[in-house]
Design an enzyme around this catalytic site. Sequence first.
Site, PDB file in Angstrom:
ATOM      1  N   ARG A 137      17.182  38.372  55.690  1.00 27.54           N
ATOM      2  CA  ARG A 137      18.567  39.289  55.336  1.00 27.54           C
ATOM      3  C   ARG A 137      19.331  39.016  55.500  1.00 27.54           C
ATOM      4  O   ARG A 137      20.490  39.517  55.916  1.00 27.54           O
ATOM      5  CB  ARG A 137      17.838  40.451  56.376  1.00 27.54           C
ATOM      6  CG  ARG A 137      16.928  41.295  56.333  1.00 27.54           C
ATOM      7  CD  ARG A 137      17.434  42.693  57.812  1.00 27.54           C
ATOM      8  NE  ARG A 137      17.084  41.556  58.470  1.00 27.54           N
ATOM      9  CZ  ARG A 137      16.106  41.444  59.390  1.00 27.54           C
ATOM     10  NH1 ARG A 137      14.489  41.736  58.922  1.00 27.54           N
ATOM     11  NH2 ARG A 137      15.753  41.656  60.404  1.00 27.54           N
ATOM     12  N   CYS A 157      37.438  38.293  41.792  1.00 27.79           N
ATOM     13  CA  CYS A 157      37.226  40.016  41.662  1.00 27.79           C
ATOM     14  C   CYS A 157      35.302  40.072  42.207  1.00 27.79           C
ATOM     15  O   CYS A 157      35.299  41.266  43.210  1.00 27.79           O
ATOM     16  CB  CYS A 157      37.373  40.237  40.457  1.00 27.79           C
ATOM     17  SG  CYS A 157      39.196  40.543  39.472  1.00 27.79           S
ATOM     18  N   ARG A 177      35.991  43.541  44.263  1.00 30.33           N
ATOM     19  CA  ARG A 177      37.111  44.562  44.963  1.00 30.33           C
ATOM     20  C   ARG A 177      37.501  45.007  44.379  1.00 30.33           C
ATOM     21  O   ARG A 177      38.102  46.186  44.583  1.00 30.33           O
ATOM     22  CB  ARG A 177      37.462  43.280  45.471  1.00 30.33           C
ATOM     23  CG  ARG A 177      38.826  42.379  44.709  1.00 30.33           C
ATOM     24  CD  ARG A 177      39.571  41.291  45.385  1.00 30.33           C
ATOM     25  NE  ARG A 177      40.172  40.477  43.795  1.00 30.33           N
ATOM     26  CZ  ARG A 177      40.879  40.852  43.502  1.00 30.33           C
ATOM     27  NH1 ARG A 177      41.663  42.087  43.108  1.00 30.33           N
ATOM     28  NH2 ARG A 177      41.051  40.009  42.256  1.00 30.33           N
ATOM     29  N   SER A 178      38.089  44.896  42.397  1.00 31.44           N
ATOM     30  CA  SER A 178      38.779  45.157  41.667  1.00 31.44           C
ATOM     31  C   SER A 178      38.268  45.150  40.673  1.00 31.44           C
ATOM     32  O   SER A 178      37.318  44.360  39.997  1.00 31.44           O
ATOM     33  CB  SER A 178      39.787  44.928  41.956  1.00 31.44           C
ATOM     34  OG  SER A 178      40.937  45.410  40.862  1.00 31.44           O
ATOM     35  N   ASN A 188      30.526  42.573  33.992  1.00 30.64           N
ATOM     36  CA  ASN A 188      29.754  42.154  34.993  1.00 30.64           C
ATOM     37  C   ASN A 188      28.909  42.684  35.430  1.00 30.64           C
ATOM     38  O   ASN A 188      27.339  42.389  36.019  1.00 30.64           O
ATOM     39  CB  ASN A 188      31.307  43.010  35.892  1.00 30.64           C
ATOM     40  CG  ASN A 188      32.198  42.121  36.597  1.00 30.64           C
ATOM     41  OD1 ASN A 188      33.225  42.603  36.330  1.00 30.64           O
ATOM     42  ND2 ASN A 188      31.907  40.961  35.354  1.00 30.64           N
ATOM     43  N   HIS A 218      39.066  51.016  37.344  1.00 29.39           N
ATOM     44  CA  HIS A 218      41.072  51.924  37.918  1.00 29.39           C
ATOM     45  C   HIS A 218      40.245  51.683  35.914  1.00 29.39           C
ATOM     46  O   HIS A 218      39.822  50.825  35.582  1.00 29.39           O
ATOM     47  CB  HIS A 218      41.542  51.182  38.337  1.00 29.39           C
ATOM     48  CG  HIS A 218      41.086  49.469  38.298  1.00 29.39           C
ATOM     49  ND1 HIS A 218      41.409  49.011  39.089  1.00 29.39           N
ATOM     50  CD2 HIS A 218      41.772  49.125  36.933  1.00 29.39           C
ATOM     51  CE1 HIS A 218      41.358  47.118  38.923  1.00 29.39           C
ATOM     52  NE2 HIS A 218      41.565  47.257  36.963  1.00 29.39           N
ATOM     53  N   VAL A 219      40.950  52.390  35.657  1.00 25.82           N
ATOM     54  CA  VAL A 219      41.682  52.504  34.236  1.00 25.82           C
ATOM     55  C   VAL A 219      42.597  52.102  34.051  1.00 25.82           C
ATOM     56  O   VAL A 219      43.544  52.941  34.193  1.00 25.82           O
ATOM     57  CB  VAL A 219      41.079  53.612  33.536  1.00 25.82           C
ATOM     58  CG1 VAL A 219      41.194  53.992  32.019  1.00 25.82           C
ATOM     59  CG2 VAL A 219      39.201  53.677  33.685  1.00 25.82           C
ATOM     60  N   TYR A 220      42.868  51.640  33.096  1.00 26.28           N
ATOM     61  CA  TYR A 220      44.621  50.829  32.997  1.00 26.28           C
ATOM     62  C   TYR A 220      45.264  51.756  31.272  1.00 26.28           C
ATOM     63  O   TYR A 220      44.341  52.976  30.783  1.00 26.28           O
ATOM     64  CB  TYR A 220      44.424  49.696  32.386  1.00 26.28           C
ATOM     65  CG  TYR A 220      44.545  48.485  33.580  1.00 26.28           C
ATOM     66  CD1 TYR A 220      45.769  48.255  33.736  1.00 26.28           C
ATOM     67  CD2 TYR A 220      43.825  47.651  33.281  1.00 26.28           C
ATOM     68  CE1 TYR A 220      45.688  47.185  34.780  1.00 26.28           C
ATOM     69  CE2 TYR A 220      43.428  47.041  34.086  1.00 26.28           C
ATOM     70  CZ  TYR A 220      44.654  46.353  35.306  1.00 26.28           C
ATOM     71  OH  TYR A 220      44.850  45.221  36.112  1.00 26.28           O
TER      72      TYR A 220
END
Length: 276
Positions: A137, A157, A177-178, A188, A218-220
Amino acid sequence: MAKADLTFIENCKNILENGIWDKGQDVRTVWEDGTKAHTIKQFAMVNRYDLSVEFPALTLRRLPFKSCINEILWIWQKKSNNVNELDTRIWDAWADEEGSIGLAYGYQLGIKHKYKEGEFDQVDRVLYDLKHNPASRRIITSLYNHQDLHAMSLYPCAYSMTFNVSGKKLNAILNQRSQDFLAANNWNVSQYAILVHMLAQVSGLEAGEFVHVIADAHVYDRHVEIVKELITREPRQAPKLVINPDIKNFYDFTVEDFVLENYTPHPFKSKIPVAL
């Protein structure tokens, strides 16, 4: 109908309908013209993809399949931090005159560490454990090394992978993270799904479930209208991933060993601006 499309549509609707704007904050990111790049976001988005059922490539727009593989091999196989060893130009904005992005991504995977079984870098340790300690694990990689952050052009990221073997299935969790949801989400998802398939094949396992955890999805602001149009499209049949079955060594994979069969995505002509 591709399940990855349905997941993407649901996620985008959630962000646009229930997200929080950062327009009142002094954000780091800017557009190419110097304008501040603001986002609407959702916190802690979690998606699950069963790789034994389908390969999660979007059909709403074309996935740059070969480029995705090229980048994951650059990071995980070459363990490189130099864009001159990458066929695509997506990292050029973060590279110095020599092509280096600093002590980031592939550099971190290539650092060797001492264990009781010997000395391994992070990738070789995963390969060793999948074959010799599949019940472990502790099969984890991390690119987020705080002592080296000052020397990274971009903080990682997609920074951590956790692998878990259940029976003959290799499952994995990607922590991110982002994420710029329009530009990078399916990029990704697809490339780390490919990584799970690669590791499973060379370890005598089968690809199982891939879980993707995004802290800040997020969306820019300049992407909103593109996203709104994209999610009105009808999902098509998911493609089939075919990998050269003769490859038994992780370091022998090339971009040409992967094919997407029956991939018929919608045409997509919009230019996606990238915030830096």
